[in-house]
Every structure is written in structure tokens, then in C-alpha cells.
Design a protein around this motif. Structure first.
Motif, PDB file in Angstrom:
ATOM      1  N   ALA A  10       0.831  -1.211   0.000  1.00 41.57           N
ATOM      2  CA  ALA A  10       0.000   0.000   0.000  1.00 41.57           C
ATOM      3  C   ALA A  10       0.864   1.259   0.000  1.00 41.57           C
ATOM      4  N   MET A  11       1.958   1.244   0.761  1.00 41.11           N
ATOM      5  CA  MET A  11       2.860   2.395   0.789  1.00 41.11           C
ATOM      6  C   MET A  11       3.475   2.631  -0.592  1.00 41.11           C
ATOM      7  N   LEU A  12       3.896   1.553  -1.248  1.00 40.89           N
ATOM      8  CA  LEU A  12       4.468   1.691  -2.595  1.00 40.89           C
ATOM      9  C   LEU A  12       3.423   2.192  -3.584  1.00 40.89           C
ATOM     10  N   ALA A  13       2.195   1.669  -3.482  1.00 37.06           N
ATOM     11  CA  ALA A  13       1.102   2.117  -4.361  1.00 37.06           C
ATOM     12  C   ALA A  13       0.799   3.582  -4.119  1.00 37.06           C
ATOM     13  N   PHE A  14       0.821   4.006  -2.863  1.00 36.56           N
ATOM     14  CA  PHE A  14       0.581   5.414  -2.526  1.00 36.56           C
ATOM     15  C   PHE A  14       1.648   6.307  -3.158  1.00 36.56           C
ATOM     16  N   CYS A  15       2.896   5.876  -3.093  1.00 29.98           N
ATOM     17  CA  CYS A  15       3.987   6.649  -3.714  1.00 29.98           C
ATOM     18  C   CYS A  15       3.769   6.785  -5.223  1.00 29.98           C
ATOM     19  N   LEU A  16       3.405   5.691  -5.861  1.00 35.53           N
ATOM     20  CA  LEU A  16       3.145   5.737  -7.309  1.00 35.53           C
ATOM     21  C   LEU A  16       1.924   6.584  -7.631  1.00 35.53           C
ATOM     22  N   ALA A  17       0.859   6.415  -6.857  1.00 36.52           N
ATOM     23  CA  ALA A  17      -0.376   7.168  -7.112  1.00 36.52           C
ATOM     24  C   ALA A  17      -0.157   8.671  -6.956  1.00 36.52           C
ATOM     25  N   GLY A  18       0.730   9.043  -6.063  1.00 35.11           N
ATOM     26  CA  GLY A  18       1.004  10.458  -5.857  1.00 35.11           C
ATOM     27  C   GLY A  18       1.965  11.049  -6.866  1.00 35.11           C
ATOM     28  N   THR A  19       2.708  10.193  -7.547  1.00 32.87           N
ATOM     29  CA  THR A  19       3.760  10.689  -8.433  1.00 32.87           C
ATOM     30  C   THR A  19       3.457  10.491  -9.915  1.00 32.87           C
ATOM     31  N   LEU A  20       2.827   9.407 -10.300  1.00 33.12           N
ATOM     32  CA  LEU A  20       2.549   9.162 -11.720  1.00 33.12           C
ATOM     33  C   LEU A  20       1.727  10.271 -12.384  1.00 33.12           C
ATOM     34  N   PRO A  21       0.813  10.932 -11.665  1.00 31.37           N
ATOM     35  CA  PRO A  21       0.100  12.050 -12.302  1.00 31.37           C
ATOM     36  C   PRO A  21       0.999  13.214 -12.722  1.00 31.37           C
ATOM     37  N   LEU A  22       2.235  13.253 -12.220  1.00 32.85           N
ATOM     38  CA  LEU A  22       3.169  14.304 -12.634  1.00 32.85           C
ATOM     39  C   LEU A  22       3.527  14.164 -14.114  1.00 32.85           C
ATOM     40  N   VAL A  23       3.474  12.937 -14.630  1.00 32.23           N
ATOM     41  CA  VAL A  23       3.854  12.705 -16.026  1.00 32.23           C
ATOM     42  C   VAL A  23       2.974  13.524 -16.963  1.00 32.23           C
ATOM     43  N   PRO A  24       1.649  13.367 -16.931  1.00 32.96           N
ATOM     44  CA  PRO A  24       0.826  14.198 -17.829  1.00 32.96           C
ATOM     45  C   PRO A  24       0.740  15.657 -17.373  1.00 32.96           C
ATOM     46  N   ALA A  25       0.760  15.897 -16.065  1.00 30.88           N
ATOM     47  CA  ALA A  25       0.610  17.267 -15.563  1.00 30.88           C
ATOM     48  C   ALA A  25       1.758  18.171 -16.017  1.00 30.88           C
ATOM     49  N   PHE A  26       2.945  17.611 -16.101  1.00 24.84           N
ATOM     50  CA  PHE A  26       4.112  18.403 -16.489  1.00 24.84           C
ATOM     51  C   PHE A  26       4.668  18.015 -17.849  1.00 24.84           C
ATOM     52  N   GLY A  27       3.980  17.116 -18.534  1.00 20.04           N
ATOM     53  CA  GLY A  27       4.425  16.692 -19.858  1.00 20.04           C
ATOM     54  C   GLY A  27       5.786  16.012 -19.832  1.00 20.04           C
ATOM     55  N   LEU A  28       6.017  15.187 -18.833  1.00 21.87           N
ATOM     56  CA  LEU A  28       7.318  14.524 -18.691  1.00 21.87           C
ATOM     57  C   LEU A  28       7.461  13.408 -19.712  1.00 21.87           C
ATOM     58  N   ASP A  29       8.648  13.259 -20.254  1.00 24.03           N
ATOM     59  CA  ASP A  29       8.896  12.180 -21.213  1.00 24.03           C
ATOM     60  C   ASP A  29       9.824  11.112 -20.620  1.00 24.03           C
ATOM     61  N   VAL A  30       9.945  11.114 -19.304  1.00 18.86           N
ATOM     62  CA  VAL A  30      10.829  10.181 -18.604  1.00 18.86           C
ATOM     63  C   VAL A  30      10.467   8.731 -18.914  1.00 18.86           C
ATOM     64  N   LEU A  31       9.200   8.410 -18.927  1.00 20.25           N
ATOM     65  CA  LEU A  31       8.778   7.026 -19.133  1.00 20.25           C
ATOM     66  C   LEU A  31       9.042   6.549 -20.558  1.00 20.25           C
ATOM     67  N   ARG A  32       9.202   7.478 -21.486  1.00 21.09           N
ATOM     68  CA  ARG A  32       9.508   7.090 -22.867  1.00 21.09           C
ATOM     69  C   ARG A  32      10.992   6.834 -23.067  1.00 21.09           C
ATOM     70  N   GLN A  33      11.804   7.285 -22.138  1.00 22.20           N
ATOM     71  CA  GLN A  33      13.252   7.068 -22.203  1.00 22.20           C
ATOM     72  C   GLN A  33      13.592   5.833 -21.373  1.00 22.20           C
ATOM     73  N   ARG A  34      13.107   4.688 -21.802  1.00 19.47           N
ATOM     74  CA  ARG A  34      13.177   3.456 -21.007  1.00 19.47           C
ATOM     75  C   ARG A  34      14.601   3.052 -20.622  1.00 19.47           C
TER      76      ARG A  34
END
Length: 118
Positions: A10-34
Motif C-alpha cells: 500500500a505504501m508503494l502504491a501510494f507513492c506511485l499514485a502520488g507521483t505518476l500524475p506528474l507525467v501528464p501534468a508536467f508533460g514529462l517524457d521520462v517514461l519514454r526514455q526506457r
């Protein structure tokens, strides 16, 4: 299994849930640079994973409470502990990149205001 067994997950899921929305909110391309992201996660996580393996196998004070982790173990480590060394570097990179974008936007807005004031 009780809900307590899921607390680490649950703690790990909370960390992801709080951070993954940053990708679209800030237009991050980090996930595309695998490749770059995987290298970063490996460089950040592997030394600590090795330390965890050493510390838990050496015995003594470094243990994981079976009542608060899932029963699945890999090389003696809870699966969630291994996931920790992927999730935390990932959310750290996402947070850092979002802060960089936000700072750049603030600088650009400040520059535009100064230019408009002239």
C-alpha cells in the motif's frame, strides 16, 4: 492474510499514485526514455538491494516483519522490498523532472514579465 500484510504494498502504491500524475501534468517524457530510466533505477537500486541481501543473510538486527509483508520471498527478501528499489528511484526521478519543468516555467514567466514591463 490480513490487511496488515499489504501495508508495504500500500505504501508503494501510494507513492506511485502520488507521483505518476506528474507525467501528464508536467508533460514529462521520462517514461519514454526506457533505457535511461532503467539504468537510473539499476544504479540507484542495486547497491541497496545488495546491502539488503547482505544484511538480512548476516543475521542480527536487519529483518522484515512477516506480519507486515506478503509471504512471497525472493532470495529471502519480501517481494515488496525488491519492488521498493524500483518504485522509489522511479518516483524520485519523476519528482525531480517535474520540479525541473516547474522551475523552468517559473523562470520563463518571470522573464516574460520583465520583458513586458520594459
Amino acid at each position: 492474510m490480513s490487511l496488515l500484510h499489504w501495508s508495504y504494498v500500500a505504501m508503494l502504491a501510494f507513492c506511485l499514485a502520488g507521483t505518476l500524475p506528474l507525467v501528464p501534468a508536467f508533460g514529462l517524457d521520462v517514461l519514454r526514455q526506457r533505457r535511461r530510466l532503467l539504468l537510473t533505477i539499476a544504479m540507484a537500486g542495486v547497491p541497496f538491494l545488495v546491502w539488503d541481501l547482505y544484511a538480512t543473510h548476516a543475521g542480527g538486527h536487519w529483518t522484515f516483519d512477516a506480519a507486515q509483508t506478503l509471504p512471497v520471498r525472493v532470495a529471502g527478501l519480501p517481494l515488496e522490498e525488491i519492488a521498493f528499489f524500483v518504485v522509489i528511484p522511479l518516483v524520485s526521478v519523476l519528482t525531480l523532472e517535474a520540479v525541473k519543468v516547474a522551475r523552468r516555467r517559473v523562470r520563463e514567466a518571470s522573464t516574460r514579465r520583465r520583458q513586458d514591463a520594459r
